[in-house]
Design a protein around this motif. Sequence first.
Motif, short mmCIF file in Angstrom:
data_model
loop_
_atom_site.label_atom_id
_atom_site.label_comp_id
_atom_site.label_asym_id
_atom_site.label_seq_id
_atom_site.Cartn_x
_atom_site.Cartn_y
_atom_site.Cartn_z
N ASP A 125 0.80 -1.29 -0.01
CA ASP A 125 -0.06 -0.06 0.02
C ASP A 125 0.96 1.34 -0.02
O ASP A 125 0.46 2.13 -0.68
N ARG A 128 2.46 1.84 -3.61
CA ARG A 128 1.35 2.03 -4.32
C ARG A 128 0.87 3.55 -4.18
O ARG A 128 0.69 4.39 -5.19
N ALA A 129 0.93 3.92 -3.00
CA ALA A 129 0.40 5.22 -2.59
C ALA A 129 1.78 6.06 -3.16
O ALA A 129 1.43 7.39 -3.60
N LEU A 176 -0.66 11.10 0.77
CA LEU A 176 -0.03 9.80 0.88
C LEU A 176 -0.98 9.14 2.14
O LEU A 176 -1.43 7.94 2.08
N GLU A 177 -1.25 9.96 3.15
CA GLU A 177 -2.03 9.36 4.23
C GLU A 177 -3.47 8.99 3.71
O GLU A 177 -3.81 8.04 3.98
N ARG A 178 -3.82 10.01 3.00
CA ARG A 178 -5.33 9.70 2.58
C ARG A 178 -5.33 8.43 1.73
O ARG A 178 -6.34 7.70 1.81
N THR A 179 -4.48 8.23 0.80
CA THR A 179 -4.63 7.00 0.11
C THR A 179 -4.23 5.74 0.73
O THR A 179 -4.97 4.82 0.65
N MET A 180 -3.26 5.88 1.51
CA MET A 180 -2.80 4.65 2.56
C MET A 180 -4.02 4.20 3.34
O MET A 180 -4.47 3.06 3.54
N GLU A 182 -7.25 4.84 2.74
CA GLU A 182 -8.38 3.94 1.89
C GLU A 182 -8.12 2.81 1.90
O GLU A 182 -8.97 1.83 1.91
N TYR A 183 -6.74 2.36 1.37
CA TYR A 183 -6.37 0.94 1.21
C TYR A 183 -6.84 0.40 2.43
O TYR A 183 -7.24 -0.76 2.69
#
Lengths: 227, 78
Positions: A125, A128-129, A176-180, A182-183
């Motif tokens: 994750d 990917r992020a 990054l925080e937001r995407t991680m 989400e995962y």
Amino acid sequence: MTKEPSDRRQEEQFEQAAMPYLDALYNTAYRMTRNAQDAEDLVQETYLKAYRSYDRFEAGTNLKAWLFKILKNSFINEYRRRQHIPPQSDFSEIEDSFESQVSDEVTRHMPNPEQDLLEDVLDEDVQRAIDGLPVDYRMVVVLADLEGFSYKEISDILEIPVGTVMSRLYRGRRLLERTMLEYAREHGYLRQGEPAKMRSRAAAGDGDEAGPSGEGPAREFRRGGKR
Amino acid sequence: MDCKKAKQTVFLFTDDEMEEAALLLLRRHLDACPECARHAEYVRRLILLVRQRCCRQAAPPALRVRILARVRSVRFEE
């Protein structure tokens, strides 16, 4: 045509000083280009340019940062042009000052579930992020967090003010925080066996039998990731 | 130091980019304010996650060989 002894000496000196940074340069090149072939070309070009202008490098200054600056310039010249990205992307528009950005930090509420969610972030994750970040943010995050450069060094490498380093790093990390998260939330749903749609996706991906509940060994396996 | 300032500087703190005097003030605030201390801990964990968990790509051995060969041939090209 034989080489002068002084050429040999310069070669040896360059190799000894510069080659230890090969892995660091390659890792950064890989995160920037996101593929092995382009990363190899970029690093090779960096070393050749560095060697050709080695006599302009001031001994005693930061060789690692100097090499990364050459890498950055090569990346911007070759790769962004190749991808038909205008040299001046419209970042200035969204690039608020660090101060104005962090002021929204003040109203930010930090609930406990968000803290716990970090536990669910997997190694892939994170990768990917990072790979999904816009290129200017990715560059700053990679230099700071993967290569451990200071703000000042990053400012020298990217030839941007320290304040811009800070604001890009801040915004890049927030993305990054937001995407991680989400995962992580997705993994959390899978674990609790909530939405059937997501569950079937996980079963297809993992190819294991423990899919439906997502508890036990399957969860341990995912949490372990690759270290 | 108040909560606003603390939250603004916590990320410099985690990056070890704070000057001694400001660092002292922040530390004092974090000791006294559980909410900001929790926030600081979250930011620290977040950054650590990125630093420790993104796997690194090592350069392929063939690349080293190729670079050395190219560097050694530079003088002949000129």
